[in-house]
Scaffold this motif. Sequence first.
Motif, PDB file in Angstrom:
ATOM      1  N   PHE A 115      -2.692   1.855  12.148  1.00  0.00           N
ATOM      2  CA  PHE A 115      -2.682   1.518  10.719  1.00  0.00           C
ATOM      3  C   PHE A 115      -3.336   2.633   9.903  1.00  0.00           C
ATOM      4  O   PHE A 115      -2.800   3.072   8.869  1.00  0.00           O
ATOM      5  CB  PHE A 115      -3.422   0.199  10.517  1.00  0.00           C
ATOM      6  CG  PHE A 115      -3.652  -0.192   9.081  1.00  0.00           C
ATOM      7  CD1 PHE A 115      -2.648  -0.775   8.326  1.00  0.00           C
ATOM      8  CD2 PHE A 115      -4.887   0.035   8.478  1.00  0.00           C
ATOM      9  CE1 PHE A 115      -2.863  -1.138   7.002  1.00  0.00           C
ATOM     10  CE2 PHE A 115      -5.115  -0.326   7.154  1.00  0.00           C
ATOM     11  CZ  PHE A 115      -4.105  -0.921   6.409  1.00  0.00           C
ATOM     12  N   LYS A 116      -4.493   3.113  10.356  1.00  0.00           N
ATOM     13  CA  LYS A 116      -5.209   4.176   9.641  1.00  0.00           C
ATOM     14  C   LYS A 116      -4.375   5.451   9.586  1.00  0.00           C
ATOM     15  O   LYS A 116      -4.320   6.125   8.539  1.00  0.00           O
ATOM     16  CB  LYS A 116      -6.552   4.450  10.325  1.00  0.00           C
ATOM     17  CG  LYS A 116      -7.418   5.466   9.588  1.00  0.00           C
ATOM     18  CD  LYS A 116      -8.700   5.783  10.327  1.00  0.00           C
ATOM     19  CE  LYS A 116      -8.409   6.685  11.514  1.00  0.00           C
ATOM     20  NZ  LYS A 116      -9.651   7.219  12.125  1.00  0.00           N
ATOM     21  N   ASN A 117      -3.711   5.794  10.684  1.00  0.00           N
ATOM     22  CA  ASN A 117      -2.879   6.999  10.695  1.00  0.00           C
ATOM     23  C   ASN A 117      -1.712   6.893   9.721  1.00  0.00           C
ATOM     24  O   ASN A 117      -1.339   7.876   9.066  1.00  0.00           O
ATOM     25  CB  ASN A 117      -2.354   7.263  12.112  1.00  0.00           C
ATOM     26  CG  ASN A 117      -3.449   7.705  13.059  1.00  0.00           C
ATOM     27  OD1 ASN A 117      -4.523   8.126  12.635  1.00  0.00           O
ATOM     28  ND2 ASN A 117      -3.189   7.610  14.356  1.00  0.00           N
ATOM     29  N   ASN A 118      -1.142   5.699   9.601  1.00  0.00           N
ATOM     30  CA  ASN A 118      -0.056   5.500   8.634  1.00  0.00           C
ATOM     31  C   ASN A 118      -0.565   5.674   7.199  1.00  0.00           C
ATOM     32  O   ASN A 118       0.116   6.267   6.355  1.00  0.00           O
ATOM     33  CB  ASN A 118       0.558   4.110   8.813  1.00  0.00           C
ATOM     34  CG  ASN A 118       1.378   3.996  10.081  1.00  0.00           C
ATOM     35  OD1 ASN A 118       1.848   4.990  10.618  1.00  0.00           O
ATOM     36  ND2 ASN A 118       1.550   2.768  10.570  1.00  0.00           N
ATOM     37  N   LEU A 119      -1.764   5.124   6.930  1.00  0.00           N
ATOM     38  CA  LEU A 119      -2.366   5.311   5.603  1.00  0.00           C
ATOM     39  C   LEU A 119      -2.609   6.791   5.329  1.00  0.00           C
ATOM     40  O   LEU A 119      -2.362   7.285   4.216  1.00  0.00           O
ATOM     41  CB  LEU A 119      -3.698   4.557   5.506  1.00  0.00           C
ATOM     42  CG  LEU A 119      -3.678   3.076   5.164  1.00  0.00           C
ATOM     43  CD1 LEU A 119      -5.110   2.571   4.996  1.00  0.00           C
ATOM     44  CD2 LEU A 119      -2.888   2.795   3.892  1.00  0.00           C
ATOM     45  N   LEU A 179       0.808  -1.218   0.000  1.00  0.00           N
ATOM     46  CA  LEU A 179       0.000   0.000   0.000  1.00  0.00           C
ATOM     47  C   LEU A 179       0.842   1.267   0.000  1.00  0.00           C
ATOM     48  O   LEU A 179       0.370   2.323  -0.431  1.00  0.00           O
ATOM     49  CB  LEU A 179      -0.951   0.003   1.195  1.00  0.00           C
ATOM     50  CG  LEU A 179      -2.023  -1.092   1.209  1.00  0.00           C
ATOM     51  CD1 LEU A 179      -3.044  -0.814   2.304  1.00  0.00           C
ATOM     52  CD2 LEU A 179      -2.713  -1.225  -0.137  1.00  0.00           C
ATOM     53  N   ARG A 180       2.081   1.194   0.473  1.00  0.00           N
ATOM     54  CA  ARG A 180       2.935   2.387   0.433  1.00  0.00           C
ATOM     55  C   ARG A 180       3.097   2.893  -0.994  1.00  0.00           C
ATOM     56  O   ARG A 180       3.231   4.106  -1.216  1.00  0.00           O
ATOM     57  CB  ARG A 180       4.305   2.087   1.052  1.00  0.00           C
ATOM     58  CG  ARG A 180       4.351   2.288   2.558  1.00  0.00           C
ATOM     59  CD  ARG A 180       5.780   2.326   3.080  1.00  0.00           C
ATOM     60  NE  ARG A 180       6.417   1.020   3.041  1.00  0.00           N
ATOM     61  CZ  ARG A 180       6.339   0.117   4.021  1.00  0.00           C
ATOM     62  NH1 ARG A 180       5.633   0.378   5.104  1.00  0.00           N
ATOM     63  NH2 ARG A 180       6.954  -1.043   3.915  1.00  0.00           N
ATOM     64  N   GLU A 181       3.069   1.983  -1.948  1.00  0.00           N
ATOM     65  CA  GLU A 181       3.160   2.383  -3.352  1.00  0.00           C
ATOM     66  C   GLU A 181       1.788   2.682  -3.934  1.00  0.00           C
ATOM     67  O   GLU A 181       1.589   3.678  -4.633  1.00  0.00           O
ATOM     68  CB  GLU A 181       3.842   1.276  -4.163  1.00  0.00           C
ATOM     69  CG  GLU A 181       4.015   1.593  -5.626  1.00  0.00           C
ATOM     70  CD  GLU A 181       4.783   0.514  -6.362  1.00  0.00           C
ATOM     71  OE1 GLU A 181       4.713   0.492  -7.591  1.00  0.00           O
ATOM     72  OE2 GLU A 181       5.446  -0.306  -5.701  1.00  0.00           O
TER      73      GLU A 181
END
Length: 513
Positions: free
Chosen positions: A284-288, A253-255
Amino acid sequence: MGAQFRLEHANIMAYVTSWSSAPPRLLRDDLREFLSMLAYNPREYLIPERHFDRWPEEISAVAQRALEQLGDQREETVAPASVERVLTALRTEFADYPLYALAVGAGERLRRQAHRLAELPLYGQMLVLIPLPPQEGSRRNFEVLDPVPVFSHALHSLRQWPGFLFWTTSGVSTFAPSDGVDELVEELRRVPEEPRARRRPWPEFGFIGRFDDVIRRHAAAAREPSRRLLHISDLHFGTNHALENQSLLEAELREVVKTVDRVVITGDLIDSPKPEFATMFTTFKNNLTHVARGREPIVVPGNHDQRVLGNVGRDFEQVAGMGSRRVVVDDDSEMIFVGFNSSERGSFARGKIPVSQFRSLGGEYRTQLAARPELKRYLPLVLVHHHPFSFDVAPETWVQKALRMFGLREESFLEMVNASDLHTWCADWDIRTILHGHKHKARYVERSVRRSDQTEVNLTAIGCGSSLGAEGSPVSYNVLDWEPSIQRWVASIYESVNGGAFRERLATVSPDP
């Protein structure tokens, strides 16, 4: 050289024209029909270049042998290994052209252009693939299992249709709209010819054009951004599967998130309504959100977010802190999201949307449309956890096997009990697409449903599997590309099995509005 084929056979044709693609799953009837057309009517479907008149009969003989190999296939879906075995000889005939072109779209002008391309005197260097027009009155979505990369490129070039996808044997590809194809073809014809050994087809023509540089330059100049949505679901934070698969999903997902306008998550964020599990999801949501440049995911809850292990009691405390949204207008993607809580009612893992929720969301949606008339051109999407159309799956988990042993359908404990009410609500508001999760099974369904006045409309449900591989399922996510200028979308389902690379498992295109 040209080959005509029916639209439902497009992925077969894309596979036999490439050595680099893995064999896809194919519907038995589609494969048999495709081979029969080439075997028994070669002159109707194949267009030979001048001096290549024997070509249709040679392909006919190969297709007849492939039909004999297919034999009395009983399974509805032909497995990849069988597809590879049946199509190897035909692939040998089709997969060694230096350059390919695929006509994409509709209209008599496009067909005339395709036939002219097929008849160009290029000494067998280019094979033009020409889909036949769809049946009269067809209004359904176009769906492809395991789309090969070049065909996926054609689908995702929806905004530029009609036109031609060009690609080479090395996998370099570009899309040329119908208005600009002549200029690209002239540049391709000027490519210097390099004398060297040539395998198949037509080894007697001992030269081959180097087309890659031309294709790359055109692709770089033609690249346009599209409006994209990432759909993930059924994370089930708090389970071992979530812990094991989180690094794989986050790396992917980072890409992916950098290429989309918005992210939606359709429930079962956690495995049980516990504060420590909710904290895992929030991190997880904050990282997204960080990777998405500050745009928070749009979230709707599932049964596991509100009931112990998804079945017992009701606890809305954790859901309240997870950022669940109702009606969201996103001007960047030109989409409207209507989020339902399908677990507000219902027993066990079942879902039920109360009438009060239909009324309140209907009021909010109508208010947005009244305040901003331009929203009628946006894509409206319903987000809900439970699947709107019931389906059964083969028993894989111990729970599924135990229920089957006692003659019980697992679906009866998982379904949305008033799904028909959601169908009618969507049809009345002319919302044609629903995104959902729940059964950990990536799935695409299109059904005809009735409005309140009894008129019919097609409703599409696109289900995401478990994005963290709950219960040992593939790690899954979906992507939807929306083209406001033509009011059409392309949806793709991606999966990773046992930690393998993510692969596009299905692609579908909405019909003309």
